[in-house]
Design an enzyme around this catalytic site. Sequence first.
Site, PDB file in Angstrom:
ATOM      1  N   GLY A 105      45.727  42.053  28.460  1.00  0.00           N
ATOM      2  CA  GLY A 105      45.407  42.820  29.652  1.00  0.00           C
ATOM      3  C   GLY A 105      45.996  42.259  30.926  1.00  0.00           C
ATOM      4  N   SER A 106      46.940  42.954  31.546  1.00  0.00           N
ATOM      5  CA  SER A 106      47.620  42.388  32.697  1.00  0.00           C
ATOM      6  C   SER A 106      48.442  43.461  33.414  1.00  0.00           C
ATOM      7  CB  SER A 106      48.499  41.223  32.258  1.00  0.00           C
ATOM      8  OG  SER A 106      49.109  41.521  31.019  1.00  0.00           O
ATOM      9  N   ARG A 107      49.391  43.005  34.241  1.00  0.00           N
ATOM     10  CA  ARG A 107      50.104  43.945  35.098  1.00  0.00           C
ATOM     11  C   ARG A 107      51.487  43.394  35.438  1.00  0.00           C
ATOM     12  NH1 ARG A 107      47.542  45.205  41.089  1.00  0.00           N
ATOM     13  NH2 ARG A 107      49.490  45.343  42.252  1.00  0.00           N
TER      14      ARG A 107
ATOM     15  N   MET B 132      48.710  47.168  32.200  1.00  0.00           N
ATOM     16  CA  MET B 132      48.678  47.195  30.735  1.00  0.00           C
ATOM     17  C   MET B 132      47.245  46.977  30.264  1.00  0.00           C
ATOM     18  SD  MET B 132      52.049  44.896  29.915  1.00  0.00           S
ATOM     19  CE  MET B 132      51.642  43.687  31.188  1.00  0.00           C
TER      20      MET B 132
END
Length: 229
Positions: free
Chosen positions: A197-199, A109
């Site tokens: 911001g990440s996953r 993301m």
Amino acid sequence: MGKRIRKLKNVRIHREGTDSLVYGLVAIVAIAIILWVYVDNKWPFWCFIVVFGVIYSVVVNFFRCPKRYFDGDTERIVVAPADGKVVVIEEVFEDDYFHEKRLMISIFMSLFNVHANWFPVDGKVKEVYHQDGNFHKAWLPKASEENEHADILLETPEGEEILCRQIAGALARRIVTYARAEEDCYIDEHLGFIKFGSRVDVYLPIGTEVCVRMGQSTTGDKTVIARLK
């Protein structure tokens, strides 16, 4: 598992962003008033308005909470748990829960994606575990194991176990998980939220049919990423 629960998501801004947006707007308005009143040259005022207006718009987009419902039968369907881009599709050895090879699908993301997370399957939450760790860039392979993350172990009505992992990135320093052990879970419900911001990784049984490709954009709760055997 019986009738699926559909919770109306009436809010357009996610509750995780309410404080940030309110305080940010107050700060912008206060500084803008100071620049307008106490600085004779109006160029600093207009530059400030343009720059921070754009930044604020990006943050508002980040905290959007869209109403979404999956259309169709959810039996053996795995939907994308997040908006973003598919960055990993590979078989890996998962040693924390399954101790066997699993198919991992990872969605990254960016700052411009909605950061709400959805349950990828209907079923039951078996376990929720938070692990402190590093803050590597979320798209790096080592981020899956070394970064701070939250693990949500799910079991489908057919008895298949699936692991969904929320991963913090270089900027993301807060993972929020709504899932609770022993509760039923449903597609269309929010699993959690990750800030800035990440996953999200999904670990599926070997032999699962993959329905996405590398680099493909996904829409949380809408894009079918896999079909279980």
